[in-house]
Design a protein around this motif. Structure first.
Motif, PDB file in Angstrom:
ATOM      1  N   UNK A  90      38.104 -65.643 -39.047  1.00 15.81           N
ATOM      2  CA  UNK A  90      38.888 -65.301 -39.491  1.00 15.81           C
ATOM      3  C   UNK A  90      38.556 -63.299 -38.831  1.00 15.81           C
ATOM      4  N   UNK A  91      38.999 -62.676 -40.391  1.00 17.67           N
ATOM      5  CA  UNK A  91      38.332 -61.666 -39.975  1.00 17.67           C
ATOM      6  C   UNK A  91      36.869 -61.316 -40.814  1.00 17.67           C
ATOM      7  N   UNK A  92      36.186 -60.167 -40.345  1.00 19.09           N
ATOM      8  CA  UNK A  92      35.314 -60.009 -41.000  1.00 19.09           C
ATOM      9  C   UNK A  92      35.546 -58.977 -42.083  1.00 19.09           C
ATOM     10  N   UNK A  93      35.074 -59.712 -43.751  1.00 19.02           N
ATOM     11  CA  UNK A  93      35.044 -59.018 -45.428  1.00 19.02           C
ATOM     12  C   UNK A  93      34.388 -58.136 -45.257  1.00 19.02           C
ATOM     13  N   UNK A  94      35.128 -57.196 -46.730  1.00 21.47           N
ATOM     14  CA  UNK A  94      33.786 -56.180 -46.561  1.00 21.47           C
ATOM     15  C   UNK A  94      32.759 -56.312 -46.426  1.00 21.47           C
ATOM     16  N   UNK A  98      32.742 -63.686 -42.907  1.00 17.78           N
ATOM     17  CA  UNK A  98      33.736 -64.008 -42.409  1.00 17.78           C
ATOM     18  C   UNK A  98      35.626 -64.864 -42.400  1.00 17.78           C
ATOM     19  N   UNK A  99      36.432 -64.422 -43.089  1.00 18.44           N
ATOM     20  CA  UNK A  99      37.492 -65.276 -43.716  1.00 18.44           C
ATOM     21  C   UNK A  99      37.660 -66.269 -43.153  1.00 18.44           C
ATOM     22  N   UNK A 100      37.065 -67.533 -42.921  1.00 22.45           N
ATOM     23  CA  UNK A 100      37.246 -68.676 -42.164  1.00 22.45           C
ATOM     24  C   UNK A 100      38.835 -69.366 -42.577  1.00 22.45           C
ATOM     25  N   UNK A 101      39.162 -68.908 -43.934  1.00 21.72           N
ATOM     26  CA  UNK A 101      39.829 -69.601 -44.080  1.00 21.72           C
ATOM     27  C   UNK A 101      41.075 -69.370 -43.849  1.00 21.72           C
ATOM     28  N   UNK A 102      41.276 -68.101 -43.686  1.00 22.44           N
ATOM     29  CA  UNK A 102      42.888 -67.940 -43.309  1.00 22.44           C
ATOM     30  C   UNK A 102      43.010 -69.035 -42.507  1.00 22.44           C
ATOM     31  N   UNK A 103      43.135 -69.879 -41.683  1.00 18.83           N
ATOM     32  CA  UNK A 103      43.486 -70.547 -40.540  1.00 18.83           C
ATOM     33  C   UNK A 103      43.818 -71.550 -41.326  1.00 18.83           C
ATOM     34  N   UNK A 104      42.902 -72.598 -42.256  1.00 16.50           N
ATOM     35  CA  UNK A 104      43.766 -73.245 -43.183  1.00 16.50           C
ATOM     36  C   UNK A 104      45.247 -72.528 -43.671  1.00 16.50           C
ATOM     37  N   UNK A 105      44.856 -71.603 -43.970  1.00 18.28           N
ATOM     38  CA  UNK A 105      45.981 -71.030 -45.126  1.00 18.28           C
ATOM     39  C   UNK A 105      47.304 -71.187 -44.455  1.00 18.28           C
ATOM     40  N   UNK A 106      47.261 -70.386 -42.370  1.00 18.10           N
ATOM     41  CA  UNK A 106      47.949 -70.313 -41.795  1.00 18.10           C
ATOM     42  C   UNK A 106      48.865 -71.257 -42.266  1.00 18.10           C
ATOM     43  N   UNK A 107      48.132 -71.999 -41.198  1.00 17.49           N
ATOM     44  CA  UNK A 107      47.934 -73.695 -41.077  1.00 17.49           C
ATOM     45  C   UNK A 107      48.652 -74.368 -42.304  1.00 17.49           C
TER      46      UNK A 107
END
Length: 286
Positions: A90-94, A98-107
């Motif tokens: 996922x994107x790098x946060x401040x 890394x916000x890897x949880x973006x992928x299960x959210x998208x799924x």
């Protein structure tokens, strides 16, 4: 000196040397054997997993590192060893995390938004189908995939189960909407996503492609001075053809892929490897 020394052929499978719904012909197998016996290196570059590809490759001598998951994995076929892997992130946060949880959210969003889609999460050792079994891609029972049905929660922790590919099979009109959803949720910005068939849309890590992994092959000492000939037919092959020394599109390839290639050969049904060897002297001068 053998006739094919210092050459590597790396080929896509489906639509390039395997007709859709078919297998590698005896003529293509014989041509590959002739090429290897003549000092050449032969590898494959596919969206499939190694296990799924193996069912089609009986009697084919794979002598070079090969590309799987559309560029997410480089694999030593002979040693059964992963040489490199590129997982989704996922994107790098401040905070620097890394916000890897973006992928299960998208799924999860895709499961709700596209209830009739077949949605698959690929890890290094399995195809995990998180959608309902009645919506499975019809190809699966006739292929060689190792796959299982499981809830999204079982693969939601990317730190424990890295995702090499996120795959959606649905009607083309729905996949156009999927692209818009990926843009809105931010997964488009942190991935390379593309069509591998009209009804298949795939997401791999940003910067990942068959062409990018070909660059990793070039770094290996045994292949630094080798001339690479790549074969392909669809959008997921375009970077591979562009990065090779000689890119060859099959005669049935999408017109954009033919435009990106150096040469267009025969159709997949007419045995592209056979055609390549018959015209090798002229092609090698390109």
């Amino acid at each position: 000196m053998k006739p094919y020394e210092n050459y590597l052929i790396i080929s896509d499978l489906d639509g390039t040397i395997i007709p859709h719904g078919g297998h590698i012909s005896a003529a293509n197998k014989a041509a590959i054997a002739e090429f290897v016996a003549g000092g050449g290196h032969f590898g494959i570059a596919t969206g499939r997993t190694p296990e799924a590809a193996a069912g089609y490759l009986a009697g084919v001598e794979i002598t070079a590192p090969s590309i799987f998951f559309n560029g997410s994995m480089l694999y030593d076929w002979q040693r059964h060893e992963i040489l490199a892997a590129r997982a989704l992130h996922g994107p790098v946060l401040q905070s620097g995390e890394t916000d890897d949880a973006i992928w299960p959210r998208f799924a999860a969003h895709c499961l709700e938004k596209f209830p009739e889609a077949c949605i698959e999460v690929y890890t290094a050792d399995s195809c995990n189908i998180i959608s309902r079994p009645e919506h499975d891609d019809p190809r699966l029972p006739h292929e060689y995939y190792v796959y299982r049905h499981c809830p999204l929660d079982e693969v939601a922790d990317l730190a424990k189960t890295p995702w090499l590919k996120f795959f959606v099979c649905d009607e083309p009109s729905h996949l156009k909407q999927l692209e818009a959803e990926a843009e809105a949720m931010g997964t488009s910005a942190v991935s390379n996503h593309f069509y591998s068939e009209a009804n298949y849309h795939e997401f791999v890590a940003q910067g990942v492609s068959k062409g990018a992994m070909l660059a990793e092959i070039r770094k290996l000492p045994a292949y630094r001075d080798v001339k690479i000939i790549a074969l392909g037919d669809y959008f997921n092959d375009q970077a591979l053809l562009e990065q090779a020394d000689i890119g060859i599109a099959s005669g049935n390839a999408h017109e954009a892929v033919q435009a990106a290639a150096d040469i267009t050969g025969c159709r997949v049904e007419e045995d592209l490897i056979v055609w390549l060897l018959q015209n090798f002297d002229a092609i090698a001068k390109k």
